[in-house]
Write a protein that holds these residues in place. Sequence first.
Motif: not given
Length: 242
Positions: A78-107
């Motif tokens: 996120g170094v290319n984005i203006k603004g103040f955000f909590p530090r973000q790292t490159i997500p793994t697919m597993r991290e994303y899937f752990e979150w996705l399964k708590t939603t009804k969103l399509i990916t």
Amino acid sequence: MTMIFAHRGFSGYYPENTMLAFQKVAEETKADGIELDIQLTKDGEIVIMHDEMLDRTTNGSGLLKEHTLEELKMLSVGVNIKGFFPRQTIPTMREYFEWLKTTKLITNIELKTSIFEYEGIEEKLIAMVKEYGLEEQVWYSSFNHYTIARIKKLMPEAKCGLLMDTWLVNVGDYAASQGAASVNSRSYFCLKEGVAADLHKHGIILQAWTPNDEELMQQLIDAGTDILITNFPDKAAKVIGR
């Protein structure tokens, strides 16, 4: 009814392809789904990032594929984005899937295999989708149509989209011949007269990337586009009337 996919998450306001951008889709928008991009690390882990090079969106440099997951997790995104955000790292697919399964969103997962084919990425992805039981929530797309063919071989029922950045004659016939569920194209091709009708005749949906202007969004809807892949799902919801 036209659907809305958030391009690389809610990337109009938050750092693209980060867990923050994904979470904000669920928290702040009425989007139906998320579009994201995956690649393989040097040690074979699936991670979420668009560029093959690290330089634009992180404080690292060089090719993503030449770094291990441990090395990549040391970088800030996120170094290319203006603004103040909590530090973000490159997500793994597993991290994303752990979150996705708590939603009804399509990916809609774009496999970034156009420059580097990342041997085995299709098998790794399908195995993980099955492990998490996300078969109904995950769609697939790629500019590399050989990748799509491999996905279909591994999971014949998979919803696959053919990414295109060109003018293709008889697009409906071609997409049907590949067993595609959708064609995902630049907005200007989606606006061409007859394209949506040709695809719909074959039972194939049309996805447009990346309309961020409300007037263009309305034009795409009027032309028969089924899904808007946009950085601003909030604007798309306003246009659609949600």
